[in-house]
Design an enzyme around this catalytic site. Structure first.
Site, PDB file in Angstrom:
ATOM      1  CB  VAL A 151      49.172   6.068  35.944  1.00 12.15           C
ATOM      2  CG1 VAL A 151      50.243   5.980  34.636  1.00 12.15           C
ATOM      3  CG2 VAL A 151      50.523   7.262  36.673  1.00 12.15           C
ATOM      4  CB  CYS A 152      45.680   2.605  35.411  1.00 12.67           C
ATOM      5  SG  CYS A 152      46.223   2.512  37.068  1.00 12.67           S
TER       6      CYS A 152
END
Lengths: 63, 148
Positions: B1-2
């Protein structure tokens, strides 16, 4: 811990500037002095978690 | 996600700085890790905002996003106005990414309200749309106030 509606106590952060590939230090006071808004965008540490997400999803991979 | 969240934020950075907003991403990584990650991950090549290092978790704790179990910061977005007051707070768990477009919308509303302190922005407010002026007369009449 600060809540919405409260004044944020001053803090300092070491930063990496991607545009110049250099390091520096910023403080909340600097931004307030310049009458700017500040958005802090927290995220879990870079490589490790992102890789574990892809590999195995949430759960045990976090610890 | 990051890296996807950070890339999404990078795409809206210009729009935010034009409004007088500075953005700093923060994680418990060191500044050296930021450098190493940003220069190698293709998704991060467009990142121009400063990346803050909070390895001791001091700033993360101040905002209540430090996860003692993992030593990592949760996905929190905090908006501080030019007077140093916290006016926005959103925290999500590890597995759901944020939407920088929504941050831009909220910032537009915040900046507008700074110069129009007696008004309020209703749900889904966008620049140029109608605002509300909270008052005793408005009670029970929000629907018609928005139609005017």
């Amino acid at each position: 811990m600060v809540r919405v509606g409260q004044r944020v106590p001053n803090f300092e952060l070491e930063v990496y500037y991607p545009t110049t590939k250099t390091f520096g230090k910023v403080s909340l006071e600097d931004f307030m002095r310049e009458r700017r808004w500040l958005v802090l965008f927290f995220y879990p540490a870079g490589l490790y978690l992102c890789v574990s997400h892809r590999a195995g999803g949430l759960g045990g991979t976090l610890r | 996600v990051c890296p996807t969240e950070l890339a999404d934020l990078a795409e809206h950075y210009d729009e935010l700085t034009k409004m007088g907003v500075e953005v700093i991403s923060v994680s418990t990584d060191t500044k050296y890790t930021h450098l190493a990650w940003q220069t190698t991950e293709k998704l991060l090549e467009k990142v121009r905002y400063p990346m803050g290092a909070d390895p001791a978790g001091k700033v993360s704790r101040l905002f209540g996003v430090y996860d003692e179990d993992t030593g990592l910061a949760l996905r929190g977005t905090f908006i501080i106005n030019p007077e140093g007051v916290l006016v926005g707070s959103e925290v999500n768990y590890y597995n759901v990414g944020r939407n920088a477009k929504e941050l831009v919308r909220k910032m537009k509303a915040n900046v507008y309200l700074m110069s129009h302190p007696d008004e309020a922005c209703p749900a889904k407010w966008e620049e140029g749309k109608k605002t509300l002026k909270p008052s005793p007369e408005l009670v029970g009449k929000v629907y018609s106030a928005l139609q005017e």
